[in-house]
Design a protein around this motif. Structure first.
Motif, PDB file in Angstrom:
ATOM      1  N   PRO A  45       6.800  -1.415   8.061  1.00 35.93           N
ATOM      2  CA  PRO A  45       6.212  -1.229   9.393  1.00 35.93           C
ATOM      3  C   PRO A  45       4.685  -1.298   9.413  1.00 35.93           C
ATOM      4  CG  PRO A  45       7.060   0.850   8.522  1.00 35.93           C
ATOM      5  CD  PRO A  45       7.473  -0.211   7.558  1.00 35.93           C
ATOM      6  N   LYS A  46       4.052  -1.189   8.231  1.00 41.13           N
ATOM      7  CA  LYS A  46       2.583  -1.089   8.285  1.00 41.13           C
ATOM      8  C   LYS A  46       1.885  -2.443   8.470  1.00 41.13           C
ATOM      9  CE  LYS A  46      -1.064   1.799   6.715  1.00 41.13           C
ATOM     10  NZ  LYS A  46      -1.574   2.646   5.660  1.00 41.13           N
ATOM     11  N   HIS A  47       2.182  -3.400   7.604  1.00 42.47           N
ATOM     12  CA  HIS A  47       1.521  -4.713   7.767  1.00 42.47           C
ATOM     13  C   HIS A  47       2.540  -5.856   7.753  1.00 42.47           C
ATOM     14  CE1 HIS A  47      -1.310  -2.031   5.489  1.00 42.47           C
ATOM     15  NE2 HIS A  47      -2.056  -2.323   6.524  1.00 42.47           N
ATOM     16  N   GLN A  98       0.824  -1.209   0.000  1.00 48.22           N
ATOM     17  CA  GLN A  98       0.000   0.000   0.000  1.00 48.22           C
ATOM     18  C   GLN A  98       0.858   1.259   0.000  1.00 48.22           C
ATOM     19  OE1 GLN A  98      -3.029  -0.137   3.054  1.00 48.22           O
ATOM     20  NE2 GLN A  98      -3.983  -1.944   2.177  1.00 48.22           N
ATOM     21  N   SER A  99       2.027   1.148  -0.636  1.00 52.64           N
ATOM     22  CA  SER A  99       2.884   2.324  -0.886  1.00 52.64           C
ATOM     23  C   SER A  99       3.469   2.995   0.352  1.00 52.64           C
ATOM     24  CB  SER A  99       2.122   3.384  -1.690  1.00 52.64           C
ATOM     25  OG  SER A  99       2.147   3.035  -3.024  1.00 52.64           O
ATOM     26  N   THR A 100       3.499   2.320   1.493  1.00 55.43           N
ATOM     27  CA  THR A 100       4.179   2.898   2.665  1.00 55.43           C
ATOM     28  C   THR A 100       5.657   3.101   2.334  1.00 55.43           C
ATOM     29  OG1 THR A 100       2.680   1.794   4.180  1.00 55.43           O
ATOM     30  CG2 THR A 100       4.803   2.454   5.087  1.00 55.43           C
ATOM     31  N   ASP A 101       6.162   4.288   2.679  1.00 56.35           N
ATOM     32  CA  ASP A 101       7.576   4.560   2.419  1.00 56.35           C
ATOM     33  C   ASP A 101       8.390   3.863   3.514  1.00 56.35           C
ATOM     34  OD1 ASP A 101       9.788   5.558   1.226  1.00 56.35           O
ATOM     35  OD2 ASP A 101       9.532   7.611   1.959  1.00 56.35           O
ATOM     36  N   ILE A 102       9.116   2.831   3.148  1.00 57.21           N
ATOM     37  CA  ILE A 102       9.813   2.004   4.161  1.00 57.21           C
ATOM     38  C   ILE A 102      11.064   2.745   4.643  1.00 57.21           C
ATOM     39  CG2 ILE A 102      10.877  -0.239   4.627  1.00 57.21           C
ATOM     40  CD1 ILE A 102       9.152  -1.408   2.380  1.00 57.21           C
ATOM     41  N   PRO A 103      11.183   2.941   5.965  1.00 57.32           N
ATOM     42  CA  PRO A 103      12.331   3.705   6.482  1.00 57.32           C
ATOM     43  C   PRO A 103      13.590   2.854   6.610  1.00 57.32           C
ATOM     44  CG  PRO A 103      10.899   3.066   8.280  1.00 57.32           C
ATOM     45  CD  PRO A 103      10.259   2.524   7.024  1.00 57.32           C
ATOM     46  N   GLU A 104      14.701   3.544   6.842  1.00 58.68           N
ATOM     47  CA  GLU A 104      15.989   2.867   6.988  1.00 58.68           C
ATOM     48  C   GLU A 104      15.968   1.895   8.172  1.00 58.68           C
ATOM     49  OE1 GLU A 104      19.119   5.685   7.232  1.00 58.68           O
ATOM     50  OE2 GLU A 104      20.679   4.168   6.857  1.00 58.68           O
ATOM     51  N   LEU A 105      15.236   2.293   9.225  1.00 59.22           N
ATOM     52  CA  LEU A 105      15.175   1.462  10.440  1.00 59.22           C
ATOM     53  C   LEU A 105      14.553   0.091  10.193  1.00 59.22           C
ATOM     54  CD1 LEU A 105      14.053   3.972  13.206  1.00 59.22           C
ATOM     55  CD2 LEU A 105      16.215   2.703  13.069  1.00 59.22           C
TER      56      LEU A 105
END
Ligand code: FES
Length: 208
Positions: free
Chosen positions: A171-173, A154-161
């Motif tokens: 981190p979303k699902h 769903q296009s969540t911008d995945i962070p470096e963490l």
């Protein structure tokens, strides 16, 4: 798929399997792009946000352009009406998908100068930004795999963490990806979007 359909599929597989077989057969003469666009429109018509995000993501992954999505929405105006089209566009804007930026829509793809190739150690993965796009880059000797940082779900911008021991976990699902190949290795079923890349005079370039 909604939780309710998931539940019914488990509770009454005998009945629900016919429904899914029907859906599969109903579109078997359509090319994948047309099928995906029709699925997107059905989710707008029923105003199911989660389903809309999911089908939109799949349509884009499987080759539909943002312009084609907008065309499909506008062509369905007689049945959707303006309110549902605006509902869908509001969700698209909230998803922050760079390809829907009006400037990007009219721009042709080109090479982007991303970073110094010496800035990544062999075997490492780094996250960087270039021209408004988040990227994960994996170096394998002289080869650089460049991935879009947005989750294909769903296009969540995945962070470096989210990067741990070569695995990226959204981190979303919690879809998880092999940060070397981009393959989805847990929960989901779609890989990270990979961009064509090249090295020119020590600089990594990516094409989008
Ligand atoms: S947005 Fe759902 S797992 Fe990434």
């Amino acid at each position: 798929m909604s939780d309710a359909l998931n539940y019914l599929l488990k509770a009454r597989p005998d009945a629900l399997s016919h429904y899914f077989a029907f859906l599969k057969d109903a579109g078997k003469h359509l090319d994948p792009k047309t099928r995906n666009l029709i699925s997107v429109i059905t989710k707008v018509d029923s105003q199911t946000e989660r389903g809309f995000k999911q089908y939109l993501g799949r349509a884009l992954r499987e080759g539909c352009t943002p312009m084609e999505v907008l065309d499909a929405l506008l062509m369905a105006f007689p049945t959707l009406g303006l309110a549902k089209i605006v509902w869908a566009v509001d969700i698209i804007l909230a998803m922050n998908i760079p390809e829907f930026d009006p400037e990007v829509l009219t721009r042709t793809a080109r090479w982007h100068d991303v970073m110094d190739s010496a800035g990544i150690e062999d075997g490492a993965v780094v996250r960087t930004e270039c021209d408004g796009r988040g990227l994960f880059i994996y170096r394998d000797q002289q080869t650089y795999n460049v991935f879009d940082s947005r989750c294909p779900h769903q296009s969540t911008d995945i962070p470096e963490l989210a990067l741990q021991d070569g695995t990226l976990t959204c981190p979303k699902h919690q879809w998880a990806f092999d940060a070397h190949s981009g393959a989805c290795i847990k929960k989901g079923n779609s890989p990270l979007k990979r961009y064509e890349s090249r090295v020119v005079e020590g600089r990594i370039h990516a094409h989008w």
